[in-house]
Design a protein around this motif. Structure first.
Motif, mmCIF file in Angstrom:
data_model
loop_
_atom_site.group_PDB
_atom_site.id
_atom_site.type_symbol
_atom_site.label_atom_id
_atom_site.label_comp_id
_atom_site.label_asym_id
_atom_site.label_seq_id
_atom_site.Cartn_x
_atom_site.Cartn_y
_atom_site.Cartn_z
ATOM 1 N N SER A 63 24.014 -137.431 -20.417
ATOM 2 C CA SER A 63 25.357 -137.872 -20.752
ATOM 3 C C SER A 63 26.375 -136.798 -20.390
ATOM 4 C CB SER A 63 25.439 -138.158 -22.260
ATOM 5 O OG SER A 63 26.741 -138.511 -22.641
ATOM 6 N N THR A 64 27.446 -137.227 -19.727
ATOM 7 C CA THR A 64 28.542 -136.319 -19.390
ATOM 8 C C THR A 64 29.800 -136.865 -20.034
ATOM 9 O OG1 THR A 64 27.490 -135.641 -17.337
ATOM 10 C CG2 THR A 64 29.867 -135.263 -17.509
ATOM 11 N N VAL A 65 30.462 -136.008 -20.818
ATOM 12 C CA VAL A 65 31.633 -136.444 -21.577
ATOM 13 C C VAL A 65 32.777 -135.435 -21.478
ATOM 14 C CG1 VAL A 65 30.254 -137.745 -23.264
ATOM 15 C CG2 VAL A 65 30.852 -135.365 -23.730
ATOM 16 N N PHE A 66 33.970 -135.947 -21.749
ATOM 17 C CA PHE A 66 35.152 -135.111 -21.937
ATOM 18 C C PHE A 66 35.103 -134.618 -23.378
ATOM 19 C CE2 PHE A 66 39.635 -134.983 -23.424
ATOM 20 C CZ PHE A 66 40.083 -133.952 -22.629
ATOM 21 N N LEU A 67 35.090 -133.316 -23.584
ATOM 22 C CA LEU A 67 34.950 -132.743 -24.921
ATOM 23 C C LEU A 67 36.247 -132.802 -25.731
ATOM 24 C CD1 LEU A 67 32.861 -129.625 -23.898
ATOM 25 C CD2 LEU A 67 32.022 -131.623 -25.155
ATOM 26 N N GLY A 68 37.371 -132.596 -25.068
ATOM 27 C CA GLY A 68 38.654 -132.639 -25.754
ATOM 28 C C GLY A 68 39.030 -131.367 -26.481
ATOM 29 N N LYS A 108 40.349 -121.069 -16.949
ATOM 30 C CA LYS A 108 40.527 -122.504 -17.116
ATOM 31 C C LYS A 108 39.798 -122.991 -18.363
ATOM 32 C CE LYS A 108 40.895 -123.533 -12.201
ATOM 33 N NZ LYS A 108 40.319 -124.290 -11.087
ATOM 34 N N PRO A 109 40.375 -123.985 -19.046
ATOM 35 C CA PRO A 109 39.683 -124.519 -20.218
ATOM 36 C C PRO A 109 38.398 -125.258 -19.835
ATOM 37 C CG PRO A 109 41.705 -125.750 -19.786
ATOM 38 C CD PRO A 109 41.678 -124.597 -18.824
ATOM 39 N N VAL A 110 37.386 -125.106 -20.655
ATOM 40 C CA VAL A 110 36.099 -125.771 -20.467
ATOM 41 C C VAL A 110 36.147 -127.054 -21.291
ATOM 42 C CG1 VAL A 110 33.609 -125.576 -20.775
ATOM 43 C CG2 VAL A 110 34.954 -123.560 -20.118
ATOM 44 N N LEU A 111 36.270 -128.210 -20.599
ATOM 45 C CA LEU A 111 36.563 -129.469 -21.287
ATOM 46 C C LEU A 111 35.541 -130.579 -21.077
ATOM 47 C CD1 LEU A 111 40.396 -129.594 -20.552
ATOM 48 C CD2 LEU A 111 39.278 -128.926 -22.689
ATOM 49 N N TRP A 112 34.525 -130.360 -20.244
ATOM 50 C CA TRP A 112 33.511 -131.389 -19.976
ATOM 51 C C TRP A 112 32.130 -130.809 -20.212
ATOM 52 C CZ3 TRP A 112 37.918 -130.804 -17.155
ATOM 53 C CH2 TRP A 112 38.746 -131.923 -17.027
ATOM 54 N N GLU A 113 31.190 -131.701 -20.554
ATOM 55 C CA GLU A 113 29.833 -131.257 -20.813
ATOM 56 C C GLU A 113 28.828 -132.327 -20.398
ATOM 57 O OE1 GLU A 113 28.269 -129.256 -24.666
ATOM 58 O OE2 GLU A 113 28.030 -131.435 -24.946
ATOM 59 N N THR A 114 27.746 -131.871 -19.795
ATOM 60 C CA THR A 114 26.584 -132.721 -19.524
ATOM 61 C C THR A 114 25.482 -132.261 -20.458
ATOM 62 O OG1 THR A 114 27.140 -133.051 -17.198
ATOM 63 C CG2 THR A 114 24.843 -133.383 -17.808
ATOM 64 N N MET A 115 24.824 -133.228 -21.098
ATOM 65 C CA MET A 115 23.750 -132.895 -22.031
ATOM 66 C C MET A 115 22.575 -133.848 -21.842
ATOM 67 S SD MET A 115 24.247 -132.048 -25.996
ATOM 68 C CE MET A 115 23.232 -130.787 -26.693
ATOM 69 N N ARG A 126 28.394 -126.946 -18.989
ATOM 70 C CA ARG A 126 29.818 -127.205 -19.267
ATOM 71 C C ARG A 126 30.645 -126.873 -18.035
ATOM 72 N NH1 ARG A 126 29.901 -125.122 -25.476
ATOM 73 N NH2 ARG A 126 28.976 -127.018 -26.327
ATOM 74 N N TYR A 127 31.826 -127.546 -17.950
ATOM 75 C CA TYR A 127 32.623 -127.484 -16.730
ATOM 76 C C TYR A 127 34.115 -127.377 -17.030
ATOM 77 C CZ TYR A 127 28.282 -129.968 -15.745
ATOM 78 O OH TYR A 127 26.976 -130.356 -15.702
ATOM 79 N N ALA A 158 35.724 -133.106 -11.468
ATOM 80 C CA ALA A 158 34.908 -133.111 -10.255
ATOM 81 C C ALA A 158 33.620 -132.312 -10.460
ATOM 82 C CB ALA A 158 35.693 -132.557 -9.072
ATOM 83 N N ALA A 159 33.726 -131.148 -11.080
ATOM 84 C CA ALA A 159 32.543 -130.323 -11.343
ATOM 85 C C ALA A 159 31.609 -131.021 -12.328
ATOM 86 C CB ALA A 159 32.953 -128.961 -11.883
ATOM 87 N N ALA A 160 32.172 -131.725 -13.303
ATOM 88 C CA ALA A 160 31.355 -132.448 -14.286
ATOM 89 C C ALA A 160 30.564 -133.567 -13.625
ATOM 90 C CB ALA A 160 32.244 -133.006 -15.394
ATOM 91 N N LYS A 161 31.194 -134.300 -12.717
ATOM 92 C CA LYS A 161 30.495 -135.382 -12.022
ATOM 93 C C LYS A 161 29.379 -134.822 -11.129
ATOM 94 C CE LYS A 161 34.051 -138.913 -12.108
ATOM 95 N NZ LYS A 161 34.862 -139.834 -11.325
#
Length: 106
Positions: free
Chosen positions: A52-57, A67-74, A86-87, A91-94
């Motif tokens: 799962s890859t999500v926007f952390l917020g 840069k803020p780290v705002l996405w994560e794959t788990m 974390r990304y 684009a990096a998250a995808k």
């Protein structure tokens, strides 16, 4: 510590800093489904594994500059259960999601 504490919401798919924590929490409640970037389920050796890859917020750089780290794959389940990456960009998250899915399929 420029982006800390850092609450973010998505506007037109782009992260926007939200200094008001109540507005941030309301956005999360209403738009929770928009946080999911990608979700992939595979079966490996009879085990169902979800990536799962999500926007952390919330900025997970924890006050470190940059840069803020705002996405994560788990990864959920399987031998790499709870593995995460974390990304700092969508684009990096995808790209990271695809990489983790590939790794889990081996």
């Amino acid at each position: 510590m420029a982006n800390f504490p850092g609450y973010y919401i998505l506007k037109n798919g782009k992260p926007v800093h939200e200094p008001d924590v109540l507005k941030w929490a309301t956005w999360f409640e209403v738009h929770d489904h928009k946080r999911i970037i990608e979700r992939t389920t595979i079966k490996r050796n009879g085990v169902k594994i979800t990536i799962s890859t999500v926007f952390l917020g919330f900025n997970h750089s924890w006050g470190v500059s940059g840069k803020p780290v705002l996405w994560e794959t788990m990864v959920f389940n399987g031998p790499n259960d709870q593995y995460q990456e974390r990304y700092t960009s969508l684009a990096a998250a995808k790209k990271g999601h695809a990489k983790v899915v590939e790794q889990e399929q081996r």
